[in-house]
Design a protein around this motif. Structure first.
Motif, PDB file in Angstrom:
ATOM      1  N   VAL A   1       1.854 -19.095  18.729  1.00  0.00           N
ATOM      2  CA  VAL A   1       1.673 -17.682  17.906  1.00  0.00           C
ATOM      3  C   VAL A   1       2.264 -16.468  19.264  1.00  0.00           C
ATOM      4  N   ILE A   2       2.487 -15.637  18.160  1.00  0.00           N
ATOM      5  CA  ILE A   2       3.527 -14.792  18.262  1.00  0.00           C
ATOM      6  C   ILE A   2       3.382 -13.053  18.079  1.00  0.00           C
ATOM      7  N   ASP A   3       2.424 -11.817  18.288  1.00  0.00           N
ATOM      8  CA  ASP A   3       1.601 -11.052  18.116  1.00  0.00           C
ATOM      9  C   ASP A   3       2.524  -9.731  18.545  1.00  0.00           C
ATOM     10  N   GLN A   4       3.468  -9.080  18.947  1.00  0.00           N
ATOM     11  CA  GLN A   4       3.922  -7.764  20.226  1.00  0.00           C
ATOM     12  C   GLN A   4       3.230  -6.488  19.367  1.00  0.00           C
ATOM     13  N   THR A   5       2.561  -6.315  18.745  1.00  0.00           N
ATOM     14  CA  THR A   5       2.392  -4.641  17.952  1.00  0.00           C
ATOM     15  C   THR A   5       1.303  -4.694  19.137  1.00  0.00           C
ATOM     16  N   ASN A   6       0.402  -5.694  19.056  1.00  0.00           N
ATOM     17  CA  ASN A   6      -1.135  -4.813  19.461  1.00  0.00           C
ATOM     18  C   ASN A   6      -1.647  -3.768  19.254  1.00  0.00           C
ATOM     19  N   GLN A   7      -1.834  -3.640  17.220  1.00  0.00           N
ATOM     20  CA  GLN A   7      -2.331  -3.159  16.750  1.00  0.00           C
ATOM     21  C   GLN A   7      -3.784  -3.848  16.497  1.00  0.00           C
ATOM     22  N   THR A   8      -4.502  -3.256  16.146  1.00  0.00           N
ATOM     23  CA  THR A   8      -5.998  -3.846  15.140  1.00  0.00           C
ATOM     24  C   THR A   8      -5.734  -3.775  13.890  1.00  0.00           C
ATOM     25  N   GLU A   9      -4.981  -2.903  12.892  1.00  0.00           N
ATOM     26  CA  GLU A   9      -4.552  -3.052  12.178  1.00  0.00           C
ATOM     27  C   GLU A   9      -3.710  -4.430  11.708  1.00  0.00           C
TER      28      GLU A   9
ATOM     29  N   LEU B   1       5.130 -18.801   0.694  1.00  0.00           N
ATOM     30  CA  LEU B   1       4.774 -17.876   2.107  1.00  0.00           C
ATOM     31  C   LEU B   1       5.362 -16.182   1.800  1.00  0.00           C
ATOM     32  N   ALA B   2       6.150 -15.720   1.371  1.00  0.00           N
ATOM     33  CA  ALA B   2       6.354 -14.539   1.589  1.00  0.00           C
ATOM     34  C   ALA B   2       5.532 -13.606   0.418  1.00  0.00           C
ATOM     35  N   LYS B   3       5.326 -13.994  -0.970  1.00  0.00           N
ATOM     36  CA  LYS B   3       4.116 -13.257  -1.435  1.00  0.00           C
ATOM     37  C   LYS B   3       3.029 -13.699  -1.057  1.00  0.00           C
ATOM     38  N   LEU B   4       2.461 -14.462   0.203  1.00  0.00           N
ATOM     39  CA  LEU B   4       1.053 -14.727   0.396  1.00  0.00           C
ATOM     40  C   LEU B   4       1.314 -13.651   1.978  1.00  0.00           C
ATOM     41  N   LEU B   5       2.961 -13.274   2.424  1.00  0.00           N
ATOM     42  CA  LEU B   5       2.004 -12.296   3.454  1.00  0.00           C
ATOM     43  C   LEU B   5       2.345 -11.223   2.620  1.00  0.00           C
TER      44      LEU B   5
ATOM     45  N   SER C   1      -1.549  -5.105   3.856  1.00  0.00           N
ATOM     46  CA  SER C   1      -1.651  -3.873   2.401  1.00  0.00           C
ATOM     47  C   SER C   1      -2.027  -3.270   3.059  1.00  0.00           C
ATOM     48  N   HIS C   2      -2.605  -3.351   4.856  1.00  0.00           N
ATOM     49  CA  HIS C   2      -3.177  -1.758   5.664  1.00  0.00           C
ATOM     50  C   HIS C   2      -1.700  -1.088   5.347  1.00  0.00           C
ATOM     51  N   PRO C   3      -1.980   0.413   5.618  1.00  0.00           N
ATOM     52  CA  PRO C   3      -1.403   1.368   5.878  1.00  0.00           C
ATOM     53  C   PRO C   3       0.051   1.615   6.452  1.00  0.00           C
TER      54      PRO C   3
ATOM     55  N   ALA D   1       0.948  -1.079   0.001  1.00  0.00           N
ATOM     56  CA  ALA D   1       0.101   0.064  -0.230  1.00  0.00           C
ATOM     57  C   ALA D   1       0.932   1.240   0.137  1.00  0.00           C
ATOM     58  N   LEU D   2       2.344   1.205   0.251  1.00  0.00           N
ATOM     59  CA  LEU D   2       3.282   2.410   0.153  1.00  0.00           C
ATOM     60  C   LEU D   2       3.942   1.881  -0.513  1.00  0.00           C
ATOM     61  N   ASP D   3       3.874   1.007  -1.283  1.00  0.00           N
ATOM     62  CA  ASP D   3       3.820   0.994  -2.635  1.00  0.00           C
ATOM     63  C   ASP D   3       6.191   1.095  -2.805  1.00  0.00           C
TER      64      ASP D   3
END
Length: 350
Positions: free
Chosen positions: A184-192, A94-98, A103-105, A21-23
């Motif tokens: 799984v681990i996700d440390q970002t704590n952001q909804t997006e 897998l990298a292409k899928l991620l 795409s969220h900015p 999304a940010l090119d």
């Protein structure tokens, strides 16, 4: 659960995943990354596996249609476990899928690490595993070197802190027909940033004893905090007492039964009916039924006990910790001072 610093990283592939999304670009490595010495291998194991040491929740790869083959991460994991010699090729997919789903900015670019482990422990068995990790946060660090006459300093502006893994998952080669066992681990704590769990991995929580114990305690805590005030005029000490009694029940029993729990802990017919309705509404909203009876998982109890609040905070002067009988604490109001007060009864100072 899955931290094992003696395991072998059999293969490692690294790709740079930008935000489309940010090119920003997707940069794929054409070859696997060699691990040049034992020290680097140890540091990588610490970075990748350390955050999972206290992870108890086990998930499944899933798809909304019920067809696991439509989950692309599942598809590539299945291919890797069938033929590990094709690991790097599948890591590129897998990298292409991620890249496609991120795409969220506000999603940060970063390095994606794909690892193949010969064997990792999961619930008492050693199995091959695939690790997918992403580093988004960079930090500056200093290095100091001594020459013949003095110390020299240097720095690296975009370094990785090996104690701060941003995102990660480990897919264990067991129970493939059910979506594998996944942590799984996700440390970002952001909804997006839910794209990691929901869009990329498409995980669902395994409905086992750990999850059932953890979920019921979470539901009950929310019920006491958010619902009880609408039913009864309750003091904070009464709420703390209800929370303490629930933890006590889970610590002292091997099995949960909703009727026994409700009568021993809530002990009020209107409150019991409201709690059961609150639980039922949660199940419908989350589309995840919770049985009325199940084996209690002590690790989930310990986790919830850490976040259950048993503290009265009085202005900025005092904290009162309530661990048991709330009949030994009384609340009042001093007309002369025009202030609230608590009176606490005890036998001796400890």
């Amino acid at each position: 659960m899955s931290s094992n610093f003696e395991t072998n990283i059999a293969q490692l592939s690294i790709h740079k995943v930008g935000n489309q999304a940010l090119d920003e670009a997707l940069i794929l490595s054409q070859n696997p990354t060699p691990i040049i010495d034992d020290t680097l291998a140890t540091l990588l194991r610490q970075y990748f596996l350390g955050p999972f040491e206290k992870s108890n929740e086990v998930y499944r790869l899933s798809h909304t249609t019920g067809n696991l083959q439509l989950n692309e991460v599942y598809h590539f994991a299945e291919q890797i476990f069938a033929d590990a010699t094709q690991f790097h090729t599948h890591s590129m997919q897998l990298a292409k899928l991620l890249y496609k789903v991120g795409s969220h900015p506000k999603i940060k670019s970063g390095e994606m690490y794909c690892c193949y482990f010969d064997a990792l422990p999961i619930e008492g068995e050693m199995v091959a595993a695939i690790g997918i990790f992403k580093s988004e946060s960079k930090e500056p660090y200093l290095t100091i070197h001594h020459n013949d006459t003095a110390y020299q300093m240097a720095y690296e502006e975009q370094a990785i802190n090996i104690k701060k893994l941003d995102k990660g998952c480990i897919i264990f080669n067991t129970e493939a027909e059910e979506g594998y066992k996944v942590t799984v681990i996700d440390q970002t704590n952001q909804t997006e940033a839910s794209y990691w769990i929901d869009a990329f991995l498409q995980l669902r929580i395994r409905n086992d004893a750990y999850n059932q114990t953890n979920t019921v305690l979470s539901i009950y805590k929310d019920f006491v905090k958010n619902e009880m005030d609408q039913l009864f005029d309750m003091s904070k000490t009464d709420k703390i007492d209800l929370l303490n009694r629930s933890i006590k029940y889970f610590k002292e029993n091997d099995d949960f039964n909703i009727d026994t729990f409700s009568h021993e802990v809530i002990n009020n017919e209107a409150g019991i009916a409201s709690f059961k309705n609150y639980k039922s509404n949660y199940e419908q909203t989350m589309e995840s039924p919770i049985p009325d009876s199940f084996a209690i998982h002590i690790a989930a109890v310990k986790k919830q006990a850490r976040v259950y609040k048993s503290v009265l905070k009085l202005d900025k002067n005092f904290h009162i910790y309530i661990h048991g009988n709330n009949d030994l604490i009384e609340k009042g109001y001093d007309e002369a001072l025009q202030m609230n007060y608590y009176k606490v009864y005890f036998r001796e100072e400890v």
